[in-house]
Design a protein around this motif. Structure first.
Motif, PDB file in Angstrom:
ATOM      1  N   SER A   1      25.735  -8.196  11.117  1.00  0.00           N
ATOM      2  CA  SER A   1      26.106  -6.789  11.234  1.00  0.00           C
ATOM      3  C   SER A   1      25.043  -5.912  10.594  1.00  0.00           C
ATOM      4  CB  SER A   1      27.463  -6.528  10.578  1.00  0.00           C
ATOM      5  OG  SER A   1      27.353  -6.587   9.170  1.00  0.00           O
ATOM      6  N   LEU A   2      25.018  -4.648  11.001  1.00  0.00           N
ATOM      7  CA  LEU A   2      24.048  -3.713  10.451  1.00  0.00           C
ATOM      8  C   LEU A   2      24.240  -3.546   8.949  1.00  0.00           C
ATOM      9  CD1 LEU A   2      21.774  -1.669  10.914  1.00  0.00           C
ATOM     10  CD2 LEU A   2      23.518   0.045  11.421  1.00  0.00           C
ATOM     11  N   GLY A   3      25.492  -3.514   8.495  1.00  0.00           N
ATOM     12  CA  GLY A   3      25.758  -3.354   7.073  1.00  0.00           C
ATOM     13  C   GLY A   3      25.213  -4.505   6.251  1.00  0.00           C
TER      14      GLY A   3
ATOM     15  N   VAL B   1      36.572  -3.432   8.279  1.00  0.00           N
ATOM     16  CA  VAL B   1      35.957  -2.113   8.198  1.00  0.00           C
ATOM     17  C   VAL B   1      34.960  -2.073   7.043  1.00  0.00           C
ATOM     18  CG1 VAL B   1      36.362   0.346   7.822  1.00  0.00           C
ATOM     19  CG2 VAL B   1      37.950  -0.988   9.237  1.00  0.00           C
ATOM     20  N   SER B   2      33.740  -1.586   7.330  1.00  0.00           N
ATOM     21  CA  SER B   2      32.664  -1.546   6.342  1.00  0.00           C
ATOM     22  C   SER B   2      32.091  -0.134   6.305  1.00  0.00           C
ATOM     23  CB  SER B   2      31.570  -2.548   6.728  1.00  0.00           C
ATOM     24  OG  SER B   2      30.448  -2.428   5.880  1.00  0.00           O
ATOM     25  N   SER B   3      32.063   0.472   5.109  1.00  0.00           N
ATOM     26  CA  SER B   3      31.572   1.843   4.965  1.00  0.00           C
ATOM     27  C   SER B   3      30.514   1.918   3.889  1.00  0.00           C
ATOM     28  CB  SER B   3      32.724   2.809   4.645  1.00  0.00           C
ATOM     29  OG  SER B   3      33.386   2.417   3.454  1.00  0.00           O
ATOM     30  N   ILE B   4      29.550   2.817   4.087  1.00  0.00           N
ATOM     31  CA  ILE B   4      28.380   2.914   3.221  1.00  0.00           C
ATOM     32  C   ILE B   4      28.575   3.956   2.126  1.00  0.00           C
ATOM     33  CG2 ILE B   4      27.250   4.677   4.638  1.00  0.00           C
ATOM     34  CD1 ILE B   4      24.581   3.302   4.065  1.00  0.00           C
ATOM     35  N   SER B   5      27.913   3.734   0.998  1.00  0.00           N
ATOM     36  CA  SER B   5      27.813   4.743  -0.051  1.00  0.00           C
ATOM     37  C   SER B   5      26.349   4.818  -0.445  1.00  0.00           C
ATOM     38  CB  SER B   5      28.676   4.385  -1.256  1.00  0.00           C
ATOM     39  OG  SER B   5      28.487   5.321  -2.307  1.00  0.00           O
ATOM     40  N   LEU B   6      25.689   5.912  -0.091  1.00  0.00           N
ATOM     41  CA  LEU B   6      24.258   6.085  -0.363  1.00  0.00           C
ATOM     42  C   LEU B   6      24.079   7.146  -1.446  1.00  0.00           C
ATOM     43  CD1 LEU B   6      21.363   5.392   0.294  1.00  0.00           C
ATOM     44  CD2 LEU B   6      21.456   6.953   2.232  1.00  0.00           C
TER      45      LEU B   6
ATOM     46  N   THR C   1      30.742  -2.532  13.264  1.00  0.00           N
ATOM     47  CA  THR C   1      30.795  -2.332  14.715  1.00  0.00           C
ATOM     48  C   THR C   1      29.403  -2.049  15.270  1.00  0.00           C
ATOM     49  OG1 THR C   1      31.252   0.061  14.532  1.00  0.00           O
ATOM     50  CG2 THR C   1      33.151  -1.425  14.567  1.00  0.00           C
ATOM     51  N   LEU C   2      28.370  -2.390  14.509  1.00  0.00           N
ATOM     52  CA  LEU C   2      26.987  -2.238  14.957  1.00  0.00           C
ATOM     53  C   LEU C   2      26.249  -3.552  14.701  1.00  0.00           C
ATOM     54  CD1 LEU C   2      26.263   1.290  13.459  1.00  0.00           C
ATOM     55  CD2 LEU C   2      26.440   0.762  15.888  1.00  0.00           C
ATOM     56  N   GLN C   3      25.670  -4.119  15.752  1.00  0.00           N
ATOM     57  CA  GLN C   3      24.948  -5.374  15.642  1.00  0.00           C
ATOM     58  C   GLN C   3      23.479  -5.082  15.366  1.00  0.00           C
ATOM     59  OE1 GLN C   3      26.951  -8.139  15.879  1.00  0.00           O
ATOM     60  NE2 GLN C   3      25.198  -9.171  14.942  1.00  0.00           N
ATOM     61  N   ALA C   4      22.950  -5.582  14.265  1.00  0.00           N
ATOM     62  CA  ALA C   4      21.609  -5.208  13.828  1.00  0.00           C
ATOM     63  C   ALA C   4      20.541  -5.543  14.856  1.00  0.00           C
ATOM     64  CB  ALA C   4      21.285  -5.892  12.496  1.00  0.00           C
TER      65      ALA C   4
ATOM     66  N   THR D   1      21.591   3.174  26.828  1.00  0.00           N
ATOM     67  CA  THR D   1      23.041   3.020  26.739  1.00  0.00           C
ATOM     68  C   THR D   1      23.363   1.952  25.700  1.00  0.00           C
ATOM     69  OG1 THR D   1      25.087   2.604  27.971  1.00  0.00           O
ATOM     70  CG2 THR D   1      23.169   1.286  28.563  1.00  0.00           C
ATOM     71  N   SER D   2      24.454   2.153  24.985  1.00  0.00           N
ATOM     72  CA  SER D   2      24.913   1.198  23.975  1.00  0.00           C
ATOM     73  C   SER D   2      26.424   1.101  24.067  1.00  0.00           C
ATOM     74  CB  SER D   2      24.486   1.658  22.571  1.00  0.00           C
ATOM     75  OG  SER D   2      24.994   0.783  21.582  1.00  0.00           O
ATOM     76  N   ILE D   3      26.905  -0.106  24.296  1.00  0.00           N
ATOM     77  CA  ILE D   3      28.339  -0.343  24.451  1.00  0.00           C
ATOM     78  C   ILE D   3      28.764  -1.407  23.446  1.00  0.00           C
ATOM     79  CG2 ILE D   3      30.143  -1.197  26.006  1.00  0.00           C
ATOM     80  CD1 ILE D   3      28.455  -0.101  28.332  1.00  0.00           C
ATOM     81  N   PHE D   4      29.817  -1.125  22.699  1.00  0.00           N
ATOM     82  CA  PHE D   4      30.304  -2.080  21.705  1.00  0.00           C
ATOM     83  C   PHE D   4      31.828  -2.093  21.738  1.00  0.00           C
ATOM     84  CE2 PHE D   4      31.455  -3.942  17.707  1.00  0.00           C
ATOM     85  CZ  PHE D   4      30.423  -4.839  17.412  1.00  0.00           C
ATOM     86  N   ASP D   5      32.392  -3.278  21.909  1.00  0.00           N
ATOM     87  CA  ASP D   5      33.839  -3.471  21.867  1.00  0.00           C
ATOM     88  C   ASP D   5      34.171  -4.423  20.727  1.00  0.00           C
ATOM     89  OD1 ASP D   5      34.191  -1.864  24.046  1.00  0.00           O
ATOM     90  OD2 ASP D   5      34.439  -3.478  25.489  1.00  0.00           O
ATOM     91  N   ASN D   6      35.142  -4.041  19.939  1.00  0.00           N
ATOM     92  CA  ASN D   6      35.527  -4.817  18.767  1.00  0.00           C
ATOM     93  C   ASN D   6      37.042  -4.991  18.769  1.00  0.00           C
ATOM     94  OD1 ASN D   6      36.565  -4.200  15.654  1.00  0.00           O
ATOM     95  ND2 ASN D   6      35.074  -5.841  15.828  1.00  0.00           N
TER      96      ASN D   6
END
Length: 606
Positions: A58-60, A79-84, A113-116, A233-238
């Motif tokens: 994953s991107l994270g 669910v993964s969320s960033i803190s910068l 939900t983003l594949q690196a 185009t970018s399509i992502f299903d989770n």
């Protein structure tokens, strides 16, 4: 503000046009607003395709390892969320080829939900960037970039892998290019039972299975040497079950669907550049409170139409002007949001000037209007001074904003249409040293925010967002890297350390889920056809309550990988061990992460 406008007028009034060739045009058109030329006083880093394409994760996860970013994860794959820099997930801008993709519903991006390896490059820029990038870039910004290369190339690749907890994945990629056309198509799937044991307990990650699908395409056409077109185009299903905690079982499930389409035109002249982008972004979710009862659900969706135009004009070789306008129509609806629509229009202007060889600065301003709220006028000034060819001093000051989301404004019950935009001011200063293969950087920053949006209880059963909180963030950042070649041995060393003090002005307590201390280290070693990687991550203690009475322990993670290429580098075998020392840790309270686990990966290149 009058002084700022006066500086623009004085600068432009003293110009004399020249016909010098401008090499910076290529840099700006290729990198856009993430170009280091436009961010002289900030740290801008590129994570290249050589790192992205060799890792199916994953991107994270990749950003934690490569950029020392901090993420909150509700369990592996959840669910993964960033803190910068201690800011919230909605205060970090996430962009796809220059188009903001933070959710219109909650303002955040779920990095699981983003594949690196779906992208060619990651551009990372720390520091307040709302002037250049727009809404939400208070702590910094990340750009997911797809490249278009008009070269004669034909490539195909297959990535296959399996991992612990019945995890399987595959990714297919095809590239074809000529001097006029370019096409890249990739797609993949990842599925996992994700039933890892919770260390030191008799529990396991029940209800944690997930499956992800991704499909990406990039098409390019060069009309002539000056004009080109592109389509992305970018399509992502989770589809994922939501894991239990240490204290309660779960039968919940969440489905996310993201559809992104982008059409762009670029002009690259000898004195100016011009680019136009039109994007359609769709997101929807379905949350099942019980996966066995389909009627018991919460749904929501949004559609955004974005038009963006940027223009750069060189007045002379050491001075140029850049400006842009952006229009967005956003629509949202769902169980808790009646169908709503809003229009936002913003524009920015930037002046870049090098008054002498050792000194560079940028001066910029952004303003806008909206049908739903007031958009504040913000500005930025950043600069860099070269003491020597190896040592430079950089500094920046900016004001930034984060706009209310659909959930903040229209959620029923509780939405507050009277909310104001969050506003912050930030400053930073840093030193960078680079000599041959050694690079060292250190910096200090301050962020002061007001009118932060927080959901608070009005009654026992009724919550509503209000502009109430103020926060003060400050911190130190340090990085060092070194690479060397000794015969056939190639070695790369990299280390990062971040100290973050983020406090609530009312209580003077550290903000929840913001570690004061965070560090990372990477060792890459290659010899002939062999490669070895060791990654170290340290995350300090984080508080889980606003009173700072409860916390999660700090933890130190080690990951290693060993790879070997075969058949004239057509096939690469990669073996990874994550959490080598089987550390029991949590990034969110009561949601353990996996212990030691393994990954076996095959890369085939044709």
């Amino acid at each position: 503000m009058k002084r700022l406008l006066l500086l623009f007028i004085i600068a432009f009034g003293s110009l004399h046009a020249q016909n010098d060739s401008i090499n910076k045009l290529d840099e700006i058109i290729l990198r856009g607003n993430f170009s280091p030329v436009l961010n002289s006083g900030y740290e801008v880093r590129v994570i290249p395709d050589s790192i992205l394409k060799n890792n199916f994760e994953s991107l994270g996860t990749l950003l934690q390892k490569q950029a020392n970013f901090y993420f909150k994860q509700n369990g592996n794959g959840m669910v993964s969320s960033i803190s910068l820099r201690g800011t919230s997930a909605s205060q970090t801008g996430v962009y796809w080829n220059g188009i903001g993709i933070n959710s219109a519903l909650n303002g955040q991006t779920d990095f699981n939900t983003l594949q690196a390896n779906s992208f060619d490059q990651l551009e990372v820029r720390k520091g307040g960037g709302s002037v250049l990038f727009g809404n939400g870039s208070v702590g910094g910004a990340i750009n997911l970039k797809d490249e278009v290369n008009f070269n004669n190339v034909q490539q195909a690749g297959v990535l296959l892998g399996l991992a612990s907890f019945d995890t399987y994945f595959t990714q297919l990629t095809g590239i074809w290019g000529s001097d006029r056309f370019y096409a890249k198509i990739s797609g993949g799937v990842q599925a996992s039972k994700n039933d890892y044991p919770y260390l030191n307990t008799s529990l396991e990650n029940d209800n944690g299975a997930y499956v992800n699908y991704n499909l990406n395409a990039t098409l390019g056409y060069k009309i002539n040497e000056l004009h080109s077109l592109r389509f992305n185009t970018s399509i992502f299903d989770n589809d994922r079950e939501l894991s239990r905690t240490l204290t309660s079982e779960s039968s919940a499930k969440l489905k996310n669907n993201d559809r992104r389409f982008l059409l762009g035109w670029t002009y690259l002249g000898s004195r100016y550049t011009s680019s136009l982008k039109v994007a359609l972004l769709h997101e929807d979710f379905q949350y099942l409170f019980d996966k066995n009862i389909s009627a018991n659900e919460s749904i929501g969706s949004s559609d955004r139409l974005i038009g963006k135009y940027d223009f750069t004009y060189f007045l002379k070789n050491d001075m140029f002007f850049r400006a842009g306008v952006e229009f967005e129509n956003a629509r949202g609806n769902g169980n808790n949001i009646n169908e709503v629509s809003q229009d936002d229009f913003t524009g920015y202007a930037l002046m870049h000037h090098e008054p002498w060889r050792k000194f560079t600065y940028n001066l910029s301003i952004r303003a806008g209007a909206s049908s739903a709220y007031d958009i504040p006028v913000i500005y930025s000034l950043d600069a860099r001074y070269l003491f020597t060819t190896s040592l430079s001093l950089r500094g920046a000051y900016s004001t930034n904003y984060r706009l209310p989301t659909f959930n903040d404004l229209y959620w029923e019950p509780g939405g507050n249409p009277e909310l104001k935009a969050e506003f912050s001011s930030s400053g930073e200063i840093g030193l960078d040293y680079q000599l041959k293969n050694l690079r060292i950087g250190a910096g200090w920053y301050v962020i002061k925010s007001k009118d932060l949006i927080q959901w608070r209880p009005v009654t026992q059963d009724f919550w509503q967002p209000v502009n109430i909180d103020k926060a003060f963030n400050q911190g130190l950042e340090f990085m060092a890297s070194y690479n060397c070649v000794i015969g056939m041995h190639f070695i790369v060393l990299r280390a990062n350390y971040d100290y973050t003090l983020a406090t609530d002005d009312n209580s003077n307590k550290q903000l929840i889920y913001v570690p004061k201390h965070r560090a990372g280290g990477v060792l890459d070693y290659s010899w002939k056809k062999w490669g070895f990687n060791y990654n170290l991550q340290y995350v300090g203690k984080v508080f889980t309550t606003t009173s700072n009475s409860e916390s999660l322990d700090d933890y130190l993670l080690s990951d290693i990988s060993l790879n070997r290429s075969f058949c004239k580098d057509i096939v690469t075998l990669n073996v990874k061990v994550n959490n080598l020392f089987n550390v029991n840790y949590q990034s969110v309270a009561f949601r353990p992460m996996p212990g030691r686990n393994y990954v076996l990966q095959f890369n085939f290149k044709i």
